[in-house]
Scaffold this motif. Sequence first.
Motif, PDB file in Angstrom:
ATOM      1  N   ALA A   1      15.224  -0.270   7.353  1.00 54.45           N
ATOM      2  CA  ALA A   1      15.448   0.719   8.417  1.00 54.45           C
ATOM      3  C   ALA A   1      16.848   1.316   8.315  1.00 54.45           C
ATOM      4  O   ALA A   1      17.033   2.531   8.442  1.00 54.45           O
ATOM      5  N   LEU A   2      17.827   0.471   8.057  1.00 52.02           N
ATOM      6  CA  LEU A   2      19.203   0.940   7.912  1.00 52.02           C
ATOM      7  C   LEU A   2      19.341   1.864   6.703  1.00 52.02           C
ATOM      8  O   LEU A   2      19.892   2.961   6.796  1.00 52.02           O
ATOM      9  N   ALA A   3      18.809   1.433   5.575  1.00 52.00           N
ATOM     10  CA  ALA A   3      18.911   2.227   4.351  1.00 52.00           C
ATOM     11  C   ALA A   3      18.165   3.543   4.479  1.00 52.00           C
ATOM     12  O   ALA A   3      18.663   4.597   4.068  1.00 52.00           O
ATOM     13  N   GLY A   4      16.966   3.514   5.032  1.00 52.50           N
ATOM     14  CA  GLY A   4      16.198   4.742   5.216  1.00 52.50           C
ATOM     15  C   GLY A   4      16.890   5.705   6.156  1.00 52.50           C
ATOM     16  O   GLY A   4      16.895   6.921   5.928  1.00 52.50           O
ATOM     17  N   SER A   5      17.487   5.166   7.206  1.00 52.51           N
ATOM     18  CA  SER A   5      18.217   6.022   8.144  1.00 52.51           C
ATOM     19  C   SER A   5      19.420   6.668   7.469  1.00 52.51           C
ATOM     20  O   SER A   5      19.667   7.866   7.631  1.00 52.51           O
ATOM     21  N   LEU A   6      20.178   5.884   6.718  1.00 52.20           N
ATOM     22  CA  LEU A   6      21.342   6.428   6.019  1.00 52.20           C
ATOM     23  C   LEU A   6      20.925   7.471   4.985  1.00 52.20           C
ATOM     24  O   LEU A   6      21.527   8.539   4.894  1.00 52.20           O
ATOM     25  N   ALA A   7      19.893   7.165   4.219  1.00 50.11           N
ATOM     26  CA  ALA A   7      19.419   8.125   3.212  1.00 50.11           C
ATOM     27  C   ALA A   7      18.906   9.397   3.886  1.00 50.11           C
ATOM     28  O   ALA A   7      19.173  10.507   3.415  1.00 50.11           O
ATOM     29  N   GLY A   8      18.184   9.249   4.984  1.00 54.49           N
ATOM     30  CA  GLY A   8      17.680  10.410   5.716  1.00 54.49           C
ATOM     31  C   GLY A   8      18.798  11.280   6.256  1.00 54.49           C
ATOM     32  O   GLY A   8      18.736  12.514   6.190  1.00 54.49           O
ATOM     33  N   MET A   9      19.849  10.648   6.768  1.00 56.86           N
ATOM     34  CA  MET A   9      20.996  11.410   7.261  1.00 56.86           C
ATOM     35  C   MET A   9      21.714  12.127   6.122  1.00 56.86           C
ATOM     36  O   MET A   9      22.144  13.270   6.278  1.00 56.86           O
ATOM     37  N   LEU A  10      21.818  11.466   4.969  1.00 50.86           N
ATOM     38  CA  LEU A  10      22.464  12.096   3.818  1.00 50.86           C
ATOM     39  C   LEU A  10      21.658  13.290   3.310  1.00 50.86           C
ATOM     40  O   LEU A  10      22.220  14.323   2.971  1.00 50.86           O
ATOM     41  N   VAL A  11      20.348  13.150   3.257  1.00 49.17           N
ATOM     42  CA  VAL A  11      19.493  14.203   2.707  1.00 49.17           C
ATOM     43  C   VAL A  11      19.355  15.377   3.671  1.00 49.17           C
ATOM     44  O   VAL A  11      19.406  16.536   3.257  1.00 49.17           O
ATOM     45  N   THR A  12      19.182  15.103   4.956  1.00 52.79           N
ATOM     46  CA  THR A  12      18.962  16.183   5.923  1.00 52.79           C
ATOM     47  C   THR A  12      20.250  16.720   6.522  1.00 52.79           C
ATOM     48  O   THR A  12      20.238  17.785   7.139  1.00 52.79           O
ATOM     49  N   ALA A  13      21.345  15.991   6.368  1.00 51.89           N
ATOM     50  CA  ALA A  13      22.638  16.345   6.969  1.00 51.89           C
ATOM     51  C   ALA A  13      22.531  16.460   8.491  1.00 51.89           C
ATOM     52  O   ALA A  13      23.227  17.228   9.129  1.00 51.89           O
ATOM     53  N   LYS A  14      21.623  15.675   9.067  1.00 60.21           N
ATOM     54  CA  LYS A  14      21.440  15.629  10.518  1.00 60.21           C
ATOM     55  C   LYS A  14      21.514  14.181  10.974  1.00 60.21           C
ATOM     56  O   LYS A  14      21.101  13.269  10.256  1.00 60.21           O
ATOM     57  N   TRP A  15      22.011  13.980  12.184  1.00 63.10           N
ATOM     58  CA  TRP A  15      22.108  12.635  12.748  1.00 63.10           C
ATOM     59  C   TRP A  15      20.731  11.993  12.880  1.00 63.10           C
ATOM     60  O   TRP A  15      20.565  10.801  12.695  1.00 63.10           O
ATOM     61  N   GLU A  16      19.698  12.784  13.192  1.00 63.52           N
ATOM     62  CA  GLU A  16      18.345  12.254  13.402  1.00 63.52           C
ATOM     63  C   GLU A  16      17.715  11.770  12.108  1.00 63.52           C
ATOM     64  O   GLU A  16      16.794  10.966  12.126  1.00 63.52           O
ATOM     65  N   GLY A  17      18.138  12.307  10.979  1.00 62.63           N
ATOM     66  CA  GLY A  17      17.564  11.909   9.698  1.00 62.63           C
ATOM     67  C   GLY A  17      16.112  12.317   9.581  1.00 62.63           C
ATOM     68  O   GLY A  17      15.748  13.440   9.906  1.00 62.63           O
ATOM     69  N   LEU A  18      15.274  11.381   9.167  1.00 65.24           N
ATOM     70  CA  LEU A  18      13.857  11.655   8.913  1.00 65.24           C
ATOM     71  C   LEU A  18      12.943  11.214  10.057  1.00 65.24           C
ATOM     72  O   LEU A  18      11.750  11.453  10.002  1.00 65.24           O
ATOM     73  N   GLY A  19      13.483  10.544  11.045  1.00 62.18           N
ATOM     74  CA  GLY A  19      12.660   9.978  12.113  1.00 62.18           C
ATOM     75  C   GLY A  19      12.517   8.483  11.899  1.00 62.18           C
ATOM     76  O   GLY A  19      12.683   7.970  10.795  1.00 62.18           O
ATOM     77  N   ARG A  20      12.218   7.772  12.953  1.00 59.47           N
ATOM     78  CA  ARG A  20      12.202   6.305  12.933  1.00 59.47           C
ATOM     79  C   ARG A  20      11.249   5.715  11.904  1.00 59.47           C
ATOM     80  O   ARG A  20      11.628   4.921  11.058  1.00 59.47           O
ATOM     81  N   TRP A  21       9.981   6.080  11.954  1.00 60.40           N
ATOM     82  CA  TRP A  21       8.986   5.439  11.088  1.00 60.40           C
ATOM     83  C   TRP A  21       9.083   5.903   9.641  1.00 60.40           C
ATOM     84  O   TRP A  21       8.899   5.112   8.713  1.00 60.40           O
ATOM     85  N   THR A  22       9.376   7.176   9.449  1.00 62.20           N
ATOM     86  CA  THR A  22       9.548   7.678   8.090  1.00 62.20           C
ATOM     87  C   THR A  22      10.764   7.022   7.449  1.00 62.20           C
ATOM     88  O   THR A  22      10.719   6.627   6.281  1.00 62.20           O
ATOM     89  N   SER A  23      11.844   6.896   8.208  1.00 55.20           N
ATOM     90  CA  SER A  23      13.047   6.238   7.690  1.00 55.20           C
ATOM     91  C   SER A  23      12.763   4.794   7.300  1.00 55.20           C
ATOM     92  O   SER A  23      13.232   4.320   6.262  1.00 55.20           O
ATOM     93  N   LEU A  24      11.999   4.101   8.115  1.00 54.11           N
ATOM     94  CA  LEU A  24      11.653   2.714   7.807  1.00 54.11           C
ATOM     95  C   LEU A  24      10.854   2.640   6.512  1.00 54.11           C
ATOM     96  O   LEU A  24      11.152   1.840   5.626  1.00 54.11           O
ATOM     97  N   GLY A  25       9.845   3.492   6.385  1.00 53.75           N
ATOM     98  CA  GLY A  25       9.024   3.501   5.171  1.00 53.75           C
ATOM     99  C   GLY A  25       9.838   3.844   3.936  1.00 53.75           C
ATOM    100  O   GLY A  25       9.749   3.174   2.899  1.00 53.75           O
ATOM    101  N   VAL A  26      10.646   4.892   4.037  1.00 59.52           N
ATOM    102  CA  VAL A  26      11.494   5.299   2.914  1.00 59.52           C
ATOM    103  C   VAL A  26      12.470   4.175   2.575  1.00 59.52           C
ATOM    104  O   VAL A  26      12.708   3.871   1.400  1.00 59.52           O
ATOM    105  N   GLY A  27      13.036   3.550   3.585  1.00 66.83           N
ATOM    106  CA  GLY A  27      13.985   2.462   3.354  1.00 66.83           C
ATOM    107  C   GLY A  27      13.356   1.255   2.680  1.00 66.83           C
ATOM    108  O   GLY A  27      13.950   0.649   1.789  1.00 66.83           O
ATOM    109  N   LEU A  28      12.147   0.908   3.073  1.00 66.45           N
ATOM    110  CA  LEU A  28      11.476  -0.240   2.455  1.00 66.45           C
ATOM    111  C   LEU A  28      11.130   0.037   0.998  1.00 66.45           C
ATOM    112  O   LEU A  28      11.351  -0.802   0.123  1.00 66.45           O
TER     113      LEU A  28
END
Length: 95
Positions: free
Chosen positions: A15-42
Amino acid sequence: MFTLSNLIVWLVIGALAGSLAGMLVTAKWEGLGRWTSLGVGLVGALIGGAIFRVFNIASGLESVSVSLRDVLAAVVGSLIFLGVLWLLRMRKEGG
């Protein structure tokens, strides 16, 4: 052998990694969203963990239970996974 505590740790790291990656890619604090971030992070944790172990990257960071190496590997793996998804999407839209 994975235990329940291993699963919980990987969920937190993912969840942490997906959130960080989502924030880096989208340049937004929200990132990719909770569940997508978790999936991407895993998925990213699996990809990054394999790469870091195969090439023995940052092996000195393993001294912590939830190692900094694992978090870094998960973020790198998440970014690789998002890059592959982006390439596949571009290929599908272009062809």
